[in-house]
Design an enzyme around this catalytic site. Structure first.
Site, PDB file in Angstrom:
ATOM      1  N   ASP A 268     -11.005  32.746  66.575  1.00 37.76           N
ATOM      2  CA  ASP A 268     -12.349  32.851  66.894  1.00 37.76           C
ATOM      3  C   ASP A 268     -12.953  33.261  65.294  1.00 37.76           C
ATOM      4  O   ASP A 268     -14.025  32.853  64.989  1.00 37.76           O
ATOM      5  CB  ASP A 268     -12.827  33.841  67.718  1.00 37.76           C
ATOM      6  CG  ASP A 268     -12.674  33.208  69.257  1.00 37.76           C
ATOM      7  OD1 ASP A 268     -12.067  32.199  69.340  1.00 37.76           O
ATOM      8  OD2 ASP A 268     -13.097  33.851  70.201  1.00 37.76           O
TER       9      ASP A 268
ATOM     10  N   ASN B  90     -13.095  27.334  70.976  1.00 38.60           N
ATOM     11  CA  ASN B  90     -13.612  27.828  72.221  1.00 38.60           C
ATOM     12  C   ASN B  90     -14.116  29.179  71.982  1.00 38.60           C
ATOM     13  O   ASN B  90     -14.088  30.041  72.677  1.00 38.60           O
ATOM     14  CB  ASN B  90     -12.488  28.008  73.124  1.00 38.60           C
ATOM     15  CG  ASN B  90     -12.645  27.859  74.680  1.00 38.60           C
ATOM     16  OD1 ASN B  90     -13.899  27.915  74.944  1.00 38.60           O
ATOM     17  ND2 ASN B  90     -11.637  28.200  75.293  1.00 38.60           N
TER      18      ASN B  90
ATOM     19  N   ASP C 286     -14.083  41.988  80.307  1.00 41.15           N
ATOM     20  CA  ASP C 286     -12.954  41.393  79.856  1.00 41.15           C
ATOM     21  C   ASP C 286     -11.504  42.246  80.158  1.00 41.15           C
ATOM     22  O   ASP C 286     -10.855  41.978  80.507  1.00 41.15           O
ATOM     23  CB  ASP C 286     -13.299  41.227  78.059  1.00 41.15           C
ATOM     24  CG  ASP C 286     -13.854  40.366  77.759  1.00 41.15           C
ATOM     25  OD1 ASP C 286     -14.168  39.388  78.797  1.00 41.15           O
ATOM     26  OD2 ASP C 286     -14.500  40.159  76.779  1.00 41.15           O
TER      27      ASP C 286
ATOM     28  N   GLU D  71     -13.456  31.664  78.897  1.00 37.21           N
ATOM     29  CA  GLU D  71     -12.614  30.567  78.484  1.00 37.21           C
ATOM     30  C   GLU D  71     -12.114  29.748  79.358  1.00 37.21           C
ATOM     31  O   GLU D  71     -11.819  28.542  79.306  1.00 37.21           O
ATOM     32  CB  GLU D  71     -11.358  31.253  77.702  1.00 37.21           C
ATOM     33  CG  GLU D  71     -11.419  31.695  76.322  1.00 37.21           C
ATOM     34  CD  GLU D  71     -12.642  32.948  76.460  1.00 37.21           C
ATOM     35  OE1 GLU D  71     -12.515  33.704  75.124  1.00 37.21           O
ATOM     36  OE2 GLU D  71     -12.938  33.465  77.187  1.00 37.21           O
TER      37      GLU D  71
ATOM     38  N   HIS E 244      -6.422  33.251  76.008  1.00 35.10           N
ATOM     39  CA  HIS E 244      -5.770  34.538  75.476  1.00 35.10           C
ATOM     40  C   HIS E 244      -5.481  35.787  76.582  1.00 35.10           C
ATOM     41  O   HIS E 244      -4.433  36.301  76.560  1.00 35.10           O
ATOM     42  CB  HIS E 244      -6.327  34.991  74.212  1.00 35.10           C
ATOM     43  CG  HIS E 244      -7.984  35.469  74.527  1.00 35.10           C
ATOM     44  ND1 HIS E 244      -8.342  36.680  73.622  1.00 35.10           N
ATOM     45  CD2 HIS E 244      -8.797  34.829  74.987  1.00 35.10           C
ATOM     46  CE1 HIS E 244      -9.355  36.728  74.100  1.00 35.10           C
ATOM     47  NE2 HIS E 244      -9.958  35.570  74.829  1.00 35.10           N
ATOM     48  N   ARG E 245      -6.401  35.972  77.160  1.00 33.56           N
ATOM     49  CA  ARG E 245      -6.454  37.150  78.039  1.00 33.56           C
ATOM     50  C   ARG E 245      -5.465  36.829  79.078  1.00 33.56           C
ATOM     51  O   ARG E 245      -4.929  37.975  79.637  1.00 33.56           O
ATOM     52  CB  ARG E 245      -7.953  37.507  78.541  1.00 33.56           C
ATOM     53  CG  ARG E 245      -8.629  37.859  77.386  1.00 33.56           C
ATOM     54  CD  ARG E 245      -9.691  38.940  77.582  1.00 33.56           C
ATOM     55  NE  ARG E 245     -10.585  39.279  76.598  1.00 33.56           N
ATOM     56  CZ  ARG E 245     -10.238  39.940  75.443  1.00 33.56           C
ATOM     57  NH1 ARG E 245      -9.009  40.617  75.436  1.00 33.56           N
ATOM     58  NH2 ARG E 245     -11.020  40.212  74.194  1.00 33.56           N
TER      59      ARG E 245
ATOM     60  N   LYS F 129      -6.369  33.647  69.944  1.00 33.93           N
ATOM     61  CA  LYS F 129      -7.866  33.619  69.733  1.00 33.93           C
ATOM     62  C   LYS F 129      -8.134  35.091  69.199  1.00 33.93           C
ATOM     63  O   LYS F 129      -9.672  35.272  68.748  1.00 33.93           O
ATOM     64  CB  LYS F 129      -8.268  33.549  71.245  1.00 33.93           C
ATOM     65  CG  LYS F 129      -9.729  33.334  71.427  1.00 33.93           C
ATOM     66  CD  LYS F 129     -10.212  33.001  72.708  1.00 33.93           C
ATOM     67  CE  LYS F 129     -11.610  32.913  73.116  1.00 33.93           C
ATOM     68  NZ  LYS F 129     -12.350  31.958  72.171  1.00 33.93           N
TER      69      LYS F 129
END
Length: 671
Positions: free
Chosen positions: A52, A94, A328, A356, A401-402, A434
């Site tokens: 990012d 993204n 998040d 995402e 990623h999460r 990311k």
């Protein structure tokens, strides 16, 4: 960063140690844009290095900002609010933290100064809504054209002409979809306050308020004092202008801290997990994840820039929580819920659906693979604790990623079931790039796998059978550690040569092997600090290693060192007795059976290509002699294990051999 197709996590049983967090993504990209818009040079310290931030840096560079690296410091010389070029095409991957604010900033600059910019991203970015921000910019008078589906990227901002902007009337924007729309306007509109103050009014309940607090604090650092009435009305004063603070520090990412806070709560039994880079004084809203973890039973202490977490209540305590303030980090709670004493319900998470990926649907689907019962709704998810049996699951990460980092915590399932644990496969592990490229490497440094549960693949065979090349490629494809056992014997031979010890004198050789100061760094090998990579591969060294390896005491001295290579996520070990003696319980044992003639020809071509004079007949003779010595030694003779897969690679390429071994490997995994 792991770039493999998948990464298998063995069952994990405990955690403890020190973690240093990467910089916050939210802070990093805000700081970069502010520095890029400001006049003067800003020194940015501890900037996150991730996908990012790279797309934001690429965009700023393309727009004319000067970027200079000075060690760990990035020096950004900004535009001073003036376009240095009037057109560009920006690809933003993204990264919502790049797409939304750049759209707003370039829209007002293009309209007020005459410019035209196109912004696009990956396919998923083109599915993430931006219509509410576009509508707000059009209220202002900015030309914004949809280049695809209306309300979604890609977009064109500006049409090349100069337009008078309507800054007298309040700019209205919805707050219940994404706080990034409001952040984008707050970052962009100081650029057009010459004629008077600019007001932003929020329609509906603003979600993710802590992220707006980050934006306001950073604006203040760059000289913009925003006046606000709660979270509904924001006023940018007339004459606002970005001024560089000169130097700014990016604190560690509080969202990333959530995985290690959870790690301590689940598995910090013998010692705490210490997290450095973010502490209880953090400006990030996700630091309030600490409160949620404590409510579930975690023991947390902390101070400026650090946290320590250990397991408290076990099983964890179920909770029902409004997660609007930690959207998040709340994803981590969904996985912690598997270890709770009752159902956990996370409410007010509608924003998950426009991230995402659709994170509510994705989380529900992947938790069910593990065997969990999950209920999902438009803005909530409820997870029942998973008391067992756990299922070995192949986790789809959705380029998110999460999802990858959260679901890695499911590898601690042995703590719940009381039975041998099951592995967890993370598909596309590189998606963590990311925000936290080294996440899995960091995780493996502070976790302990279940005894004998780290997967091992052995590749044995005679001299020059190609086992080293094959093992190295298998380790690369699987993301596993590599043990070149031959290197240990070669290093012992070199150490003996340095010390003047006879290769036939077993006792002093064994003593040397037992205290071998050997270090592997990438493709280089060091013995007592000396680079021995090249001498290690000499034919003469190989011959000495064959003589050293016949001594039982030497083999015993190196045995424990070989076992120490068995670390998460897994090991590929090559040698002559890996499958028979060192790792008899290996998941897959491969034994290469190429003929002497084929092996000699390969070695001959290899030597000739390096400019080394060689005779094919002599190489064949040497190989037969070494084969006989290795096969007939009294300890650990070179022969296939009873359950080994025999692979005659005489007529096979390396790729053919790799494909065959990976196929055997997949057949033995539980996914």
């Amino acid at each position: 960063m792991y770039t493999t197709e998948f990464l298998d996590l063995p069952p994990l049983v405990r955690a403890g140690g020190r973690v240093r967090l990467p910089g916050s993504k939210s802070i990093s990209n805000r700081v970069l844009l502010l520095a890029g818009l400001a006049a003067g040079t800003t020194e940015v310290h501890d900037l996150l290095d991730s996908d990012d931030t790279r797309v934001m840096l690429d965009a700023l560079r393309l727009l004319g900002c000067s970027l200079q690296r000075d060690g760990d410091v990035l020096k950004v010389t900004g535009l001073g609010g003036q376009l240095s070029r009037k057109d560009a095409q920006l690809f933003l991957g993204n990264a919502g933290t790049a797409m939304r604010p750049l759209t707003a900033a370039l829209a007002v600059l293009a309209a007020s100064q005459g410019g035209q910019f196109q912004l696009s991203g990956v396919a998923r970015m083109h599915e993430r809504p931006i219509g509410d921000l576009v509508q707000a910019l059009r209220q202002l008078g900015c030309p914004v054209a949809d280049l695809g589906q209306p309300g979604f990227p890609p977009l064109q901002v500006g049409d090349g002409g100069v337009h008078a902007l309507n800054t007298a009337a309040p700019i209205r924007v919805r707050g219940d979809v994404s706080s990034q729309f409001l952040t984008a306007l707050l970052l962009a509109l100081p650029l057009v306050t010459t004629q008077g103050p600019v007001t932003i009014e929020v329609d509906g309940e603003l979600i993710s308020k802590p992220y707006i607090d980050i934006t306001l604090r950073l604006l203040a650092r760059f000289g913009i004092a925003v006046e606000r009435e709660g979270y509904q009305r924001f006023v940018l004063p007339q004459g606002s202008a970005y001024r560089t603070p000169g130097r700014i520090h990016v604190e560690g990412d509080a969202s990333s801290a959530s995985y290690f806070i959870a790690l301590g709560a689940i598995a910090g039994t013998d010692q705490p997990v210490r997290i450095e880079g973010v502490g209880l004084d953090s400006i990030q809203g996700d630091i309030r994840f600490v409160e949620a973890a404590q409510a579930m039973g975690a023991q947390v202490t902390g101070g400026p820039g650090w946290l320590e977490v250990q397991r408290g209540a076990w099983p964890l305590k179920a909770l029902t929580l409004d997660c609007n303030h930690i959207p998040d980090a709340a994803m981590t709670l969904a996985v912690m819920a598997l270890y709770a004493d009752g159902p956990t319900r996370l409410n007010n998470i509608a924003s998950w659906r426009v991230k995402e990926t659709d994170r509510i649907a994705a989380m529900a689907a992947e938790l069910r693979k593990l065997g969990a019962t999950v209920t999902e709704g438009p803005d909530f998810i409820e997870v029942q604790p998973l008391a067992g049996p756990w299922q070995a699951a192949s986790i789809h990460t959705y380029d998110d990623h999460r999802m990858a980092m959260c679901l890695s915590l499911a590898a601690f399932n042995p703590l719940v079931a009381g039975e041998p644990g099951v592995p967890v496969r993370i598909l596309d592990p590189k998606c963590v790039g990311k925000t936290f490229p080294d996440y899995f490497e960091t995780l493996f440094e502070v976790v302990t796998p279940a005894a004998d549960q780290v997967p091992v693949l052995t590749v044995d065979g005679p001299t020059a059978s190609g086992k080293g090349t094959l093992a190295s490629e298998l380790a690369r494809r699987l993301g596993f550690h590599l043990l070149d056992s031959g290197a240990l014997y070669r290093a012992t031979a070199l150490a003996a040569q340095d010390a003047g010890v006879s290769l036939d004198d077993e006792a002093p050789l064994a003593e040397l092997a037992g205290r071998l100061a050997l270090r592997f760094e990438g493709q280089r090998v060091y013995l007592a600090g000396r680079d021995i990579t090249d001498p290690l591969r000499l034919e003469s060294t190989g011959g000495m290693a064959s003589r050293v390896s016949v001594h039982p005491a030497v083999r015993q001295a190196l045995h424990q060192l070989q076992l120490s290579f068995r670390r998460a996520p897994g090991l590929v070990a090559d040698g002559r007795d890996m499958g028979t003696v060192v790792f008899p319980g290996a998941s897959l044992k491969v034994f290469l059976t190429a003929s002497v003639e084929q092996r000699a020809e390969r070695r001959y071509k290899q030597l000739i290509s390096k400019g080394v004079s060689a005779k094919l007949t002599q190489i064949q003779s040497d190989l037969r002699l070494r084969d006989e010595r290795d096969a007939n030694r009294s300890v650990a003779p070179c022969r296939p294990a009873e359950d080994a897969m025999l692979l005659d690679n005489s007529a096979m390429s390396i790729e053919d051999s790799v494909v065959q071994c990976l196929d055997w490997w997949r057949q033995r995994r539980p996914f």
